[in-house]
Design a protein around this motif. Sequence first.
Motif, PDB file in Angstrom:
ATOM      1  N   ALA A  51       0.878  -1.168   0.000  1.00  0.00           N
ATOM      2  CA  ALA A  51       0.000   0.000   0.000  1.00  0.00           C
ATOM      3  C   ALA A  51       0.914   1.216   0.000  1.00  0.00           C
ATOM      4  O   ALA A  51       1.941   1.219   0.685  1.00  0.00           O
ATOM      5  N   LEU A  52       0.581   2.208  -0.790  1.00  0.00           N
ATOM      6  CA  LEU A  52       1.438   3.380  -0.841  1.00  0.00           C
ATOM      7  C   LEU A  52       0.628   4.658  -0.993  1.00  0.00           C
ATOM      8  O   LEU A  52      -0.507   4.633  -1.485  1.00  0.00           O
ATOM      9  N   ILE A  53       1.218   5.723  -0.503  1.00  0.00           N
ATOM     10  CA  ILE A  53       0.650   7.065  -0.700  1.00  0.00           C
ATOM     11  C   ILE A  53       1.698   7.858  -1.465  1.00  0.00           C
ATOM     12  O   ILE A  53       2.892   7.803  -1.124  1.00  0.00           O
ATOM     13  N   ARG A  54       1.266   8.518  -2.513  1.00  0.00           N
ATOM     14  CA  ARG A  54       2.222   9.306  -3.286  1.00  0.00           C
ATOM     15  C   ARG A  54       1.615  10.642  -3.692  1.00  0.00           C
ATOM     16  O   ARG A  54       0.398  10.771  -3.836  1.00  0.00           O
ATOM     17  N   GLN A  55       2.504  11.593  -3.858  1.00  0.00           N
ATOM     18  CA  GLN A  55       2.109  12.923  -4.311  1.00  0.00           C
ATOM     19  C   GLN A  55       2.406  13.010  -5.791  1.00  0.00           C
ATOM     20  O   GLN A  55       3.529  12.721  -6.232  1.00  0.00           O
ATOM     21  N   ARG A  56       1.375  13.376  -6.558  1.00  0.00           N
ATOM     22  CA  ARG A  56       1.557  13.478  -8.013  1.00  0.00           C
ATOM     23  C   ARG A  56       0.855  14.743  -8.474  1.00  0.00           C
ATOM     24  O   ARG A  56      -0.355  14.861  -8.307  1.00  0.00           O
ATOM     25  N   ALA A  57       1.621  15.664  -9.001  1.00  0.00           N
ATOM     26  CA  ALA A  57       1.117  17.006  -9.319  1.00  0.00           C
ATOM     27  C   ALA A  57       0.477  17.567  -8.039  1.00  0.00           C
ATOM     28  O   ALA A  57       1.105  17.557  -6.993  1.00  0.00           O
ATOM     29  N   ASP A  58      -0.793  17.967  -8.085  1.00  0.00           N
ATOM     30  CA  ASP A  58      -1.418  18.501  -6.864  1.00  0.00           C
ATOM     31  C   ASP A  58      -2.315  17.444  -6.201  1.00  0.00           C
ATOM     32  O   ASP A  58      -3.133  17.769  -5.349  1.00  0.00           O
ATOM     33  N   GLN A  59      -2.155  16.189  -6.571  1.00  0.00           N
ATOM     34  CA  GLN A  59      -2.982  15.112  -6.018  1.00  0.00           C
ATOM     35  C   GLN A  59      -2.165  14.245  -5.066  1.00  0.00           C
ATOM     36  O   GLN A  59      -1.004  13.953  -5.336  1.00  0.00           O
ATOM     37  N   THR A  60      -2.792  13.849  -3.961  1.00  0.00           N
ATOM     38  CA  THR A  60      -2.179  12.844  -3.092  1.00  0.00           C
ATOM     39  C   THR A  60      -2.986  11.566  -3.251  1.00  0.00           C
ATOM     40  O   THR A  60      -4.186  11.558  -2.975  1.00  0.00           O
ATOM     41  N   GLU A  61      -2.329  10.519  -3.718  1.00  0.00           N
ATOM     42  CA  GLU A  61      -3.046   9.295  -4.095  1.00  0.00           C
ATOM     43  C   GLU A  61      -2.735   8.158  -3.136  1.00  0.00           C
ATOM     44  O   GLU A  61      -1.605   8.011  -2.673  1.00  0.00           O
ATOM     45  N   LEU A  62      -3.775   7.344  -2.903  1.00  0.00           N
ATOM     46  CA  LEU A  62      -3.623   6.105  -2.129  1.00  0.00           C
ATOM     47  C   LEU A  62      -3.769   4.956  -3.115  1.00  0.00           C
ATOM     48  O   LEU A  62      -4.744   4.896  -3.871  1.00  0.00           O
ATOM     49  N   LEU A  63      -2.799   4.045  -3.107  1.00  0.00           N
ATOM     50  CA  LEU A  63      -2.807   2.963  -4.103  1.00  0.00           C
ATOM     51  C   LEU A  63      -2.410   1.622  -3.493  1.00  0.00           C
ATOM     52  O   LEU A  63      -1.711   1.580  -2.479  1.00  0.00           O
ATOM     53  N   ILE A  64      -2.866   0.566  -4.158  1.00  0.00           N
ATOM     54  CA  ILE A  64      -2.419  -0.792  -3.821  1.00  0.00           C
ATOM     55  C   ILE A  64      -1.613  -1.312  -5.007  1.00  0.00           C
ATOM     56  O   ILE A  64      -2.047  -1.203  -6.157  1.00  0.00           O
TER      57      ILE A  64
END
Lengths: 180, 168
Positions: B105-118
Amino acid sequence: MRIPNYKILICLISCIGLCGCFSRVDRLQGQFDIRNQEDPALSGDGTKLALIVDYKGRPTVELRDLRNGQILPLRHFSRNQPHSSPSLSWNGRYIAVIAQRRNRRLAIIEDRLTGRRYQFPIPGDRIPVRLSLAPDGSQLALQFAENGQWRVELFDLRQKIELDLPSGIGLFQSTSDEDS
Amino acid sequence: MKSNNCFKLPFCIYFVFLLFSLSGCASNEMRPMYGLNNFLFQSSNSLREPSLGSKWLVALVNYQGKDQIEMIDINRKKRIPLPGINRADSQPISVSISANGERLALIRQRADQTELLIYRRKVASLQPIVLSPKGIPRRVSLDSSGRVLAVQVSRSGKWDVEVIRLNV
Protein backbone atom coordinates in the motif's frame (compact mmCIF):
# COMPACT_ATOMS: atom_id res chain seq x y z
CA MET A 1 -36.26 -3.21 -32.83
CA ARG A 2 -35.31 -6.41 -31.12
CA ILE A 3 -31.76 -6.70 -29.73
CA PRO A 4 -30.29 -10.18 -30.21
CA ASN A 5 -29.82 -12.21 -27.04
CA TYR A 6 -26.11 -12.72 -27.60
CA LYS A 7 -25.57 -8.91 -27.65
CA ILE A 8 -27.32 -8.52 -24.30
CA LEU A 9 -25.17 -11.32 -22.95
CA ILE A 10 -21.98 -9.63 -24.22
CA CYS A 11 -23.10 -6.31 -22.65
CA LEU A 12 -23.75 -8.02 -19.32
CA ILE A 13 -20.37 -9.79 -19.30
CA SER A 14 -18.61 -6.50 -20.20
CA CYS A 15 -20.38 -4.67 -17.35
CA ILE A 16 -19.41 -7.36 -14.83
CA GLY A 17 -15.83 -7.28 -16.12
CA LEU A 18 -15.61 -3.50 -15.85
CA CYS A 19 -17.01 -3.57 -12.30
CA GLY A 20 -14.23 -5.97 -11.36
CA CYS A 21 -11.65 -3.42 -12.48
CA PHE A 22 -12.82 -0.89 -9.92
CA SER A 23 -11.72 -1.19 -6.34
CA ARG A 24 -14.51 -2.57 -4.26
CA VAL A 25 -14.07 -1.01 -0.89
CA ASP A 26 -15.93 -1.66 2.33
CA ARG A 27 -15.31 0.79 5.10
CA LEU A 28 -15.26 -0.95 8.44
CA GLN A 29 -15.24 2.19 10.51
CA GLY A 30 -14.73 5.83 9.80
CA GLN A 31 -14.06 8.30 12.54
CA PHE A 32 -13.57 6.75 15.94
CA ASP A 33 -13.99 10.00 17.82
CA ILE A 34 -13.47 13.71 17.61
CA ARG A 35 -9.82 13.74 18.63
CA ASN A 36 -6.92 13.80 16.20
CA GLN A 37 -5.88 10.29 15.25
CA GLU A 38 -2.53 9.60 13.66
CA ASP A 39 0.00 6.88 12.84
CA PRO A 40 -2.34 3.89 12.28
CA ALA A 41 -0.89 0.37 12.47
CA LEU A 42 -2.85 -2.83 11.87
CA SER A 43 -2.14 -6.19 13.43
CA GLY A 44 -1.22 -8.87 10.90
CA ASP A 45 -4.62 -10.53 11.20
CA GLY A 46 -6.35 -7.19 10.61
CA THR A 47 -8.41 -7.36 13.81
CA LYS A 48 -6.59 -4.74 15.87
CA LEU A 49 -5.57 -1.16 15.21
CA ALA A 50 -2.98 0.85 17.10
CA LEU A 51 -3.00 4.62 16.65
CA ILE A 52 -1.77 7.79 18.32
CA VAL A 53 -4.40 10.01 19.92
CA ASP A 54 -4.24 13.18 21.99
CA TYR A 55 -4.72 12.24 25.63
CA LYS A 56 -4.74 15.34 27.84
CA GLY A 57 -2.61 17.07 25.23
CA ARG A 58 -0.07 14.25 25.11
CA PRO A 59 0.27 12.00 22.05
CA THR A 60 -0.55 8.54 23.45
CA VAL A 61 -0.86 5.14 21.86
CA GLU A 62 -4.29 3.52 21.85
CA LEU A 63 -5.24 -0.01 20.83
CA ARG A 64 -8.64 -0.79 19.33
CA ASP A 65 -10.37 -4.07 18.57
CA LEU A 66 -11.83 -3.55 15.11
CA ARG A 67 -14.40 -6.30 15.60
CA ASN A 68 -16.28 -4.38 18.29
CA GLY A 69 -14.61 -0.93 18.42
CA GLN A 70 -13.49 -1.45 22.04
CA ILE A 71 -10.34 0.14 23.42
CA LEU A 72 -8.03 -2.64 24.65
CA PRO A 73 -6.05 -2.11 27.85
CA LEU A 74 -2.31 -1.44 27.66
CA ARG A 75 -0.31 -1.85 30.84
CA HIS A 76 2.83 0.12 30.05
CA PHE A 77 1.75 3.02 27.87
CA SER A 78 0.01 5.36 30.28
CA ARG A 79 3.22 7.43 30.54
CA ASN A 80 6.52 8.01 28.71
CA GLN A 81 4.74 10.28 26.21
CA PRO A 82 4.98 11.48 23.53
CA HIS A 83 4.42 8.12 21.85
CA SER A 84 4.90 7.67 18.14
CA SER A 85 5.07 5.09 15.36
CA PRO A 86 3.18 2.14 16.89
CA SER A 87 3.52 -1.28 15.30
CA LEU A 88 1.71 -4.58 16.00
CA SER A 89 2.62 -8.22 15.58
CA TRP A 90 0.46 -10.81 13.85
CA ASN A 91 -2.23 -11.28 16.51
CA GLY A 92 -1.53 -8.02 18.30
CA ARG A 93 0.30 -9.85 21.08
CA TYR A 94 3.19 -7.40 20.81
CA ILE A 95 2.85 -3.66 20.46
CA ALA A 96 6.00 -1.67 19.77
CA VAL A 97 6.11 2.10 20.25
CA ILE A 98 8.72 4.85 20.30
CA ALA A 99 8.43 6.59 23.66
CA GLN A 100 10.21 9.15 25.80
CA ARG A 101 12.10 8.33 28.99
CA ARG A 102 13.64 11.36 30.65
CA ASN A 103 15.46 13.04 27.77
CA ARG A 104 15.83 9.93 25.61
CA ARG A 105 13.68 8.40 22.89
CA LEU A 106 13.58 4.63 23.04
CA ALA A 107 11.69 1.64 21.63
CA ILE A 108 9.31 -0.10 24.03
CA ILE A 109 7.58 -3.39 23.29
CA GLU A 110 4.70 -4.62 25.43
CA ASP A 111 3.82 -8.31 25.46
CA ARG A 112 0.04 -8.21 25.97
CA LEU A 113 -0.03 -11.92 26.73
CA THR A 114 2.36 -11.84 29.71
CA GLY A 115 2.15 -8.13 30.57
CA ARG A 116 5.93 -7.85 30.24
CA ARG A 117 7.66 -4.75 28.95
CA TYR A 118 10.81 -4.80 26.87
CA GLN A 119 12.68 -1.54 26.78
CA PHE A 120 15.34 -1.01 24.17
CA PRO A 121 17.59 2.02 24.53
CA ILE A 122 19.13 2.92 21.21
CA PRO A 123 22.91 2.46 21.04
CA GLY A 124 24.81 5.73 20.67
CA ASP A 125 23.22 9.16 20.58
CA ARG A 126 20.90 8.28 17.76
CA ILE A 127 17.27 9.33 17.89
CA PRO A 128 14.71 6.76 16.75
CA VAL A 129 11.99 8.29 14.60
CA ARG A 130 9.97 5.37 13.26
CA LEU A 131 9.82 1.65 13.81
CA SER A 132 8.25 -1.44 12.28
CA LEU A 133 7.84 -4.81 13.96
CA ALA A 134 7.95 -7.95 11.82
CA PRO A 135 4.57 -9.76 11.76
CA ASP A 136 5.92 -12.58 13.96
CA GLY A 137 7.84 -10.18 16.22
CA SER A 138 11.21 -11.66 15.25
CA GLN A 139 12.71 -8.42 13.98
CA LEU A 140 12.43 -4.71 14.59
CA ALA A 141 13.29 -2.08 11.99
CA LEU A 142 14.26 1.32 13.38
CA GLN A 143 14.64 4.57 11.50
CA PHE A 144 17.20 6.98 12.96
CA ALA A 145 18.31 10.47 12.32
CA GLU A 146 22.10 10.29 12.08
CA ASN A 147 24.47 12.96 10.77
CA GLY A 148 21.66 14.68 8.93
CA GLN A 149 20.63 11.49 7.13
CA TRP A 150 17.85 8.94 7.63
CA ARG A 151 19.05 5.44 8.35
CA VAL A 152 17.17 2.19 8.85
CA GLU A 153 18.64 -0.65 10.89
CA LEU A 154 17.21 -4.06 11.70
CA PHE A 155 17.47 -5.81 15.06
CA ASP A 156 16.96 -9.47 15.79
CA LEU A 157 14.53 -10.05 18.69
CA ARG A 158 14.30 -13.84 18.44
CA GLN A 159 16.36 -14.38 21.58
CA LYS A 160 14.30 -11.82 23.52
CA ILE A 161 10.69 -12.55 22.70
CA GLU A 162 8.56 -15.53 21.75
CA LEU A 163 7.26 -15.44 18.18
CA ASP A 164 3.67 -14.37 17.56
CA LEU A 165 2.62 -16.73 14.79
CA PRO A 166 -0.77 -16.95 13.03
CA SER A 167 -1.40 -20.36 14.65
CA GLY A 168 -1.12 -18.74 18.08
CA ILE A 169 -4.48 -17.00 17.72
CA GLY A 170 -6.45 -19.56 19.72
CA LEU A 171 -3.95 -19.72 22.57
CA PHE A 172 -3.76 -15.95 22.86
CA GLN A 173 -7.47 -15.29 22.82
CA SER A 174 -8.19 -17.89 25.46
CA THR A 175 -5.76 -16.37 27.93
CA SER A 176 -6.04 -12.66 27.19
CA ASP A 177 -8.16 -10.29 29.20
CA GLU A 178 -9.69 -8.60 26.19
CA ASP A 179 -12.45 -11.17 25.75
CA SER A 180 -13.27 -11.47 29.41
CA MET B 1 41.68 -18.15 58.53
CA LYS B 2 39.00 -15.89 59.87
CA SER B 3 40.24 -13.02 57.75
CA ASN B 4 40.03 -15.26 54.67
CA ASN B 5 36.30 -15.92 55.33
CA CYS B 6 35.72 -12.21 55.73
CA PHE B 7 37.28 -11.66 52.34
CA LYS B 8 35.29 -14.46 50.65
CA LEU B 9 31.84 -13.25 51.71
CA PRO B 10 32.04 -9.72 50.27
CA PHE B 11 33.64 -11.11 47.12
CA CYS B 12 30.71 -13.54 46.66
CA ILE B 13 28.22 -10.71 47.14
CA TYR B 14 30.16 -8.56 44.70
CA PHE B 15 30.18 -11.42 42.19
CA VAL B 16 26.40 -11.95 42.51
CA PHE B 17 25.83 -8.21 42.05
CA LEU B 18 28.04 -8.25 38.98
CA LEU B 19 26.07 -11.15 37.50
CA PHE B 20 22.77 -9.36 38.14
CA SER B 21 24.08 -6.18 36.55
CA LEU B 22 25.36 -8.02 33.50
CA SER B 23 22.14 -9.95 33.06
CA GLY B 24 20.24 -6.66 33.33
CA CYS B 25 22.35 -5.16 30.57
CA ALA B 26 21.92 -8.25 28.40
CA SER B 27 18.12 -8.19 28.68
CA ASN B 28 17.99 -4.68 27.22
CA GLU B 29 20.18 -5.41 24.28
CA MET B 30 18.83 -5.76 20.80
CA ARG B 31 21.05 -7.74 18.48
CA PRO B 32 21.76 -5.68 15.36
CA MET B 33 21.61 -7.63 12.10
CA TYR B 34 25.06 -6.45 11.06
CA GLY B 35 25.20 -8.02 7.60
CA LEU B 36 21.88 -6.58 6.52
CA ASN B 37 22.51 -3.21 8.18
CA ASN B 38 25.82 -2.88 6.31
CA PHE B 39 24.03 -3.72 3.07
CA LEU B 40 21.38 -1.07 3.79
CA PHE B 41 24.01 1.51 4.73
CA GLN B 42 26.12 0.89 1.63
CA SER B 43 23.21 0.75 -0.79
CA SER B 44 21.80 4.17 0.05
CA ASN B 45 22.66 7.26 2.03
CA SER B 46 19.09 7.92 3.18
CA LEU B 47 16.42 5.37 4.04
CA ARG B 48 13.18 6.06 5.88
CA GLU B 49 9.58 4.89 6.59
CA PRO B 50 10.46 1.19 7.12
CA SER B 51 7.77 -1.49 6.91
CA LEU B 52 8.52 -5.16 7.61
CA GLY B 53 6.87 -8.19 6.04
CA SER B 54 7.80 -11.74 6.99
CA LYS B 55 10.92 -11.75 4.81
CA TRP B 56 10.83 -8.31 3.32
CA LEU B 57 11.62 -4.72 4.14
CA VAL B 58 10.15 -1.84 2.17
CA ALA B 59 11.23 1.73 2.73
CA LEU B 60 11.64 5.05 0.98
CA VAL B 61 15.13 5.49 -0.34
CA ASN B 62 16.60 8.74 -1.60
CA TYR B 63 18.51 8.64 -4.87
CA GLN B 64 19.96 11.95 -6.04
CA GLY B 65 17.42 13.97 -4.11
CA LYS B 66 14.40 11.92 -5.17
CA ASP B 67 12.53 9.43 -3.00
CA GLN B 68 11.70 5.97 -4.35
CA ILE B 69 10.06 2.88 -2.94
CA GLU B 70 12.50 0.03 -2.47
CA MET B 71 11.89 -3.58 -1.47
CA ILE B 72 14.62 -5.70 0.07
CA ASP B 73 14.78 -9.44 0.63
CA ILE B 74 16.03 -9.59 4.23
CA ASN B 75 17.53 -13.09 4.06
CA ARG B 76 19.23 -12.73 0.68
CA LYS B 77 20.20 -9.06 1.19
CA LYS B 78 18.96 -8.32 -2.29
CA ARG B 79 16.77 -5.65 -3.89
CA ILE B 80 13.51 -6.86 -5.38
CA PRO B 81 12.36 -5.04 -8.53
CA LEU B 82 9.00 -3.29 -8.35
CA PRO B 83 8.20 -2.46 -11.98
CA GLY B 84 5.89 0.50 -12.45
CA ILE B 85 5.74 1.59 -8.80
CA ASN B 86 8.18 4.52 -9.00
CA ARG B 87 7.38 7.30 -11.43
CA ALA B 88 9.43 10.31 -12.38
CA ASP B 89 6.43 12.61 -11.83
CA SER B 90 5.49 11.38 -8.35
CA GLN B 91 6.92 11.43 -4.85
CA PRO B 92 6.13 8.56 -2.42
CA ILE B 93 5.09 9.59 1.10
CA SER B 94 4.25 6.35 2.93
CA VAL B 95 4.50 2.64 2.16
CA SER B 96 3.45 -0.59 3.86
CA ILE B 97 3.90 -4.25 2.86
CA SER B 98 1.78 -7.38 3.43
CA ALA B 99 3.37 -10.28 5.31
CA ASN B 100 3.95 -12.40 2.19
CA GLY B 101 5.30 -9.43 0.25
CA GLU B 102 2.69 -9.77 -2.49
CA ARG B 103 0.93 -6.44 -1.88
CA LEU B 104 2.12 -2.96 -1.04
CA ALA B 105 0.00 0.00 0.00
CA LEU B 106 1.44 3.38 -0.84
CA ILE B 107 0.65 7.06 -0.70
CA ARG B 108 2.22 9.31 -3.29
CA GLN B 109 2.11 12.92 -4.31
CA ARG B 110 1.56 13.48 -8.01
CA ALA B 111 1.12 17.01 -9.32
CA ASP B 112 -1.42 18.50 -6.86
CA GLN B 113 -2.98 15.11 -6.02
CA THR B 114 -2.18 12.84 -3.09
CA GLU B 115 -3.05 9.30 -4.09
CA LEU B 116 -3.62 6.10 -2.13
CA LEU B 117 -2.81 2.96 -4.10
CA ILE B 118 -2.42 -0.79 -3.82
CA TYR B 119 0.40 -2.43 -5.76
CA ARG B 120 0.15 -6.12 -6.65
CA ARG B 121 3.57 -7.57 -7.31
CA LYS B 122 2.42 -10.61 -9.28
CA VAL B 123 0.87 -8.48 -11.99
CA ALA B 124 2.87 -5.29 -11.32
CA SER B 125 -0.35 -3.28 -11.23
CA LEU B 126 -1.34 -0.19 -9.29
CA GLN B 127 -4.95 0.15 -8.16
CA PRO B 128 -6.15 3.51 -6.86
CA ILE B 129 -8.25 3.54 -3.69
CA VAL B 130 -10.75 6.36 -3.63
CA LEU B 131 -11.40 7.98 -0.26
CA SER B 132 -15.01 8.83 0.46
CA PRO B 133 -15.62 11.42 1.78
CA LYS B 134 -12.59 12.98 0.16
CA GLY B 135 -9.50 13.59 2.21
CA ILE B 136 -5.73 13.82 1.95
CA PRO B 137 -4.01 10.54 2.92
CA ARG B 138 -0.79 10.84 4.87
CA ARG B 139 0.17 7.43 6.25
CA VAL B 140 -0.91 3.85 5.50
CA SER B 141 -0.68 0.45 7.18
CA LEU B 142 -1.53 -2.89 5.57
CA ASP B 143 -2.48 -6.10 7.37
CA SER B 144 -0.66 -9.35 6.65
CA SER B 145 -3.07 -10.44 3.92
CA GLY B 146 -2.86 -7.10 2.14
CA ARG B 147 -6.65 -6.83 2.08
CA VAL B 148 -7.25 -4.52 5.05
CA LEU B 149 -5.61 -1.13 5.26
CA ALA B 150 -5.67 1.67 7.80
CA VAL B 151 -5.11 5.18 6.49
CA GLN B 152 -4.41 8.45 8.26
CA VAL B 153 -6.45 11.06 6.41
CA SER B 154 -6.67 14.82 6.74
CA ARG B 155 -10.24 16.14 6.60
CA SER B 156 -11.28 19.65 7.52
CA GLY B 157 -8.05 20.33 9.33
CA LYS B 158 -8.25 17.19 11.49
CA TRP B 159 -6.43 13.85 11.32
CA ASP B 160 -8.70 10.82 11.05
CA VAL B 161 -7.94 7.14 10.78
CA GLU B 162 -10.01 5.12 8.37
CA VAL B 163 -10.00 1.33 8.00
CA ILE B 164 -10.71 -0.01 4.53
CA ARG B 165 -11.34 -3.64 3.57
CA LEU B 166 -10.58 -4.48 -0.04
CA ASN B 167 -12.71 -7.14 -1.67
CA VAL B 168 -10.36 -7.67 -4.59
